[in-house]
Design an enzyme around this catalytic site. Structure first.
Site, mmCIF file in Angstrom:
data_model
loop_
_atom_site.group_PDB
_atom_site.id
_atom_site.type_symbol
_atom_site.label_atom_id
_atom_site.label_comp_id
_atom_site.label_asym_id
_atom_site.label_seq_id
_atom_site.Cartn_x
_atom_site.Cartn_y
_atom_site.Cartn_z
ATOM 1 N N LYS A 110 48.119 -5.579 11.280
ATOM 2 C CA LYS A 110 48.064 -4.114 11.195
ATOM 3 C C LYS A 110 48.091 -3.673 9.724
ATOM 4 O O LYS A 110 47.284 -2.843 9.319
ATOM 5 C CB LYS A 110 49.235 -3.491 11.977
ATOM 6 C CG LYS A 110 49.164 -3.805 13.484
ATOM 7 C CD LYS A 110 50.211 -3.073 14.282
ATOM 8 C CE LYS A 110 51.564 -3.727 14.297
ATOM 9 N NZ LYS A 110 51.649 -5.022 15.004
ATOM 10 N N THR A 111 48.998 -4.243 8.957
ATOM 11 C CA THR A 111 49.063 -3.869 7.531
ATOM 12 C C THR A 111 47.780 -4.281 6.820
ATOM 13 O O THR A 111 47.218 -3.517 6.027
ATOM 14 C CB THR A 111 50.269 -4.561 6.845
ATOM 15 O OG1 THR A 111 51.419 -4.377 7.652
ATOM 16 C CG2 THR A 111 50.512 -4.003 5.465
ATOM 17 N N ASP A 162 54.788 1.614 8.606
ATOM 18 C CA ASP A 162 55.037 0.554 9.582
ATOM 19 C C ASP A 162 56.210 0.968 10.473
ATOM 20 O O ASP A 162 57.072 1.746 10.060
ATOM 21 C CB ASP A 162 55.375 -0.737 8.819
ATOM 22 C CG ASP A 162 55.108 -1.981 9.653
ATOM 23 O OD1 ASP A 162 54.585 -1.846 10.775
ATOM 24 O OD2 ASP A 162 55.430 -3.077 9.186
ATOM 25 N N THR A 176 55.005 -1.688 17.097
ATOM 26 C CA THR A 176 55.000 -2.706 18.147
ATOM 27 C C THR A 176 55.299 -2.050 19.490
ATOM 28 O O THR A 176 55.215 -2.695 20.521
ATOM 29 C CB THR A 176 56.088 -3.757 17.842
ATOM 30 O OG1 THR A 176 57.300 -3.063 17.527
ATOM 31 C CG2 THR A 176 55.697 -4.645 16.682
ATOM 32 N N ARG A 215 49.561 -14.563 11.373
ATOM 33 C CA ARG A 215 50.673 -14.742 10.424
ATOM 34 C C ARG A 215 51.363 -16.081 10.684
ATOM 35 O O ARG A 215 51.752 -16.799 9.759
ATOM 36 C CB ARG A 215 51.674 -13.596 10.560
ATOM 37 C CG ARG A 215 52.772 -13.659 9.501
ATOM 38 C CD ARG A 215 53.884 -12.687 9.798
ATOM 39 N NE ARG A 215 53.471 -11.311 9.604
ATOM 40 C CZ ARG A 215 54.112 -10.264 10.127
ATOM 41 N NH1 ARG A 215 55.178 -10.441 10.876
ATOM 42 N NH2 ARG A 215 53.685 -9.043 9.896
#
Ligand code: ADE
Length: 384
Positions: free
Chosen positions: A118-119, A163, A212, A271
Site C-alpha cells: 500500500k505504501t 497509514d 488493514t 514484504r
C-alpha cells in the site's frame, strides 16, 4: 518529525526515473520478536509512534536515507510493480485522466492485509504524477495540530499518505473532512462561547489512506474517498517474479526453483518474500563461504527456511501455535478472538490483522458468527 526528501519524477520523459527516497523504517516495537522480524508483519505496537516522512521530488539528494537498500528494492514506477493487475488498471486510468485535466488524483483508500504494497503504491502514484508524497500514520496524528502542521506544508498536487487510517482520532478526522472535500482547513481559535472558526484555503491534494480494516473506518470518512481499492494476496508466480527482481537488485544469484521455494513460503506477501530472500541469502553466503559466489538453489532455500521454522506453506511458529492452541484448548473452535488472544498471549488486533487473513485465505481457519474454527486441512497440515 522526520523529513526525508527526494525528487519529483519526470512523468513523461521516457527516461528511467530517479529513485524516490524512502526512509523512516518502522521502529521495532517493544513486543516485536524475531518471528515478527522474519515475517515482516509489523505488529500493532510496531506501527505506533511513527512519524511523517516526506518523499519529495527533485531536491532531496542532500538528505540521506535511513535504509537505502529498502528503497532500491521498492518499485518506483507502475510498470515495475508486479501483481495487483486490477488495481494497476484502475490507477492507470485515474492517473491518465487526472493528468489530462491537470487535476490532482482523486482521494484513494487502499485496504488489505499488511505487506502487500500500500505504501509502495502511494509512492509510485506520486512518482507517476510528478509530485511529493508525505507519508505518515494515524498514531502520529494524535493531536489536531499534527494534521494541521502536515496540511499547512502541502503543495499543490501532493499526495498525503496516512497509514492505518482507521485509527485516526475523531478531531483529526473531522479536520480532514473539509480538507478532503473543499481543500479547506477549518481551525477553531479560542474556547467556549468566544471560539471562532477560521477557514484557510489549502492547495488541491490527494489523500491516500491505507488500512488493514476497512470496516473500522467511519462512513463519513470512507465516503470522502473517490476510489476504494483492495489489495489482494499475490499468487506464486507473481511472488517468484518479485523474488527474482529483488535478487537482481541486491544482488544475489537465485535459480528459478530457489525463487519459487521462497515465494511458496511467503504467505502471498511481497514484504515477507523480500525478507525471506535476505535471510536465505545470509544462509547461502555462510554455507558457501568457500565458493566463489553465493547461489540460492531450491535446496539451499529449503534448508535455510527450515532453520528459520518457516514451513512449506509459509506458516511460522506463531501461526502453528495459534492453530494448535485452538485444537488443544478449544477443541478446534468456535473460539472468540479475545479468548484466543488470552490463550496465545498475542494481541487481538495482531491476530485479526496480521495472522488471521492468510490462515483464512488458505482455508485453515473459518470465521463463523460464534467464533473461529480450525479446518480439517489445518489439522492435516499440523499432523505432518
Ligand atoms: N517489491 C515488493 N513488492 C513488489 C511488487 N509488487 N512489485 C515489484 N517489486 C516489489
Amino acid at each position: 518529525m522526520a523529513i526525508i526528501s527526494s525528487r519529483p519524477q519526470p512523468t513523461n520523459s521516457g527516461e528511467p526515473p530517479k529513485k524516490a527516497r524512502v526512509s523512516g523504517a518502522k521502529p521495532a516495537g517493544k513486543n516485536s520478536s524475531h518471528r515478527d522480524l522474519l515475517q515482516g508483519a509489523a505488529t500493532i505496537e510496531e506501527q505506533q509512534g511513527e512519524e511523517s516522512i516526506l518523499i519529495k521530488g527533485n531536491q532531496g539528494d542532500q538528505q540521506q536515507s535511513q535504509n537505502p537498500q529498502e528503497e532500491k528494492i521498492r518499485p518506483q514506477r507502475l510498470e515495475d510493480y508486479i501483481g495487483q493487475k486490477d488495481l494497476k488498471g484502475v490507477l492507470q486510468i485515474a492517473i491518465a485522466a487526472a493528468q489530462g485535466r491537470n487535476d490532482p488524483l482523486d482521494h484513494l483508500l487502499l485496504y488489505g492485509p499488511p505487506g502487500l504494497g500500500k505504501t509502495t503504491m502511494a509512492v509510485i502514484l506520486a512518482t507517476e504524477m510528478g509530485t511529493n508524497c508525505q507519508i505518515t500514520s494515524a498514531p502520529a496524528l494524535e493531536r489536531p495540530r499534527d494534521i494541521v502542521g502536515l496540511l499547512m506544508k502541502i503543495t499543490a498536487g501532493d499526495i498525503l499518505f496516512i497509514d492505518e487510517i482507521h485509527r485516526l482520532s475523531r478531531m483529526t478526522e473531522e479536520l480532514l473532512y473539509p480538507a478532503m472535500e473543499d481543500f479547506r482547513l477549518d481551525i477553531t481559535i479560542g474556547k467556549g462561547q468566544s471560539a471562532k472558526i477560521r477557514s484557510l484555503p489549502l492547495p488541491p491534494f490527494t489523500l491516500v489512506g491505507a488500512t488493514t480494516r476497512v470496516g473500522a473506518l467511519s462512513s463519513p470518512l470512507r465516503d470522502r474517498f473517490g476510489l476504494i481499492q483492495r489489495l489482494k494476496f499475490y499468487d506464486l508466480a507473481e511472488l517468484q517474479t518479485i523474488v527474482q527482481r529483488t535478487a537482481r537488485i541486491l544482488p544475489v544469484e537465485v535459480t528459478p526453483e530457489g525463487a519459487e521455494e521462497i515465494a511458496r513460503r511467503s504467505r502471498g506477501t511481497p514484504r515477507i518474500a523480500n525478507r525471506l530472500l535476505k535471510r536465505v541469502r545470509d544462509y547461502a553466503q555462510v554455507h558457501q563461504a568457500s565458493e566463489t559466489s553465493t547461489k540460492i538453489t531450491q535446496e539451499v532455500a529449503v534448508e535455510a527456511l527450515e532453520l528459520l521454522e518457516v514451513d512449506p506453506l509459509g506458516l511460522d511458529w506463531t501461526d502453528r501455535s495459534l492453530l494448535q492452541i485452538m485444537i488443544d484448548n478449544f477443541k478446534g473452535g468456535p473460539v472468540g478472538l479475545d479468548s484466543l488472544a488470552a490463550a496465545t498471549g498475542e494481541d487481538v488486533k495482531t491476530i485479526e490483522e496480521v495472522y488471521e487473513p492468510y490462515l483464512l485465505q488458505i482455508g485453515y481457519l473459518q470465521r463463523t458468527p460464534r467464533g473461529r474454527i480450525v479446518t480439517d486441512a489445518a489439522r492435516k497440515h499440523l499432523s505432518n
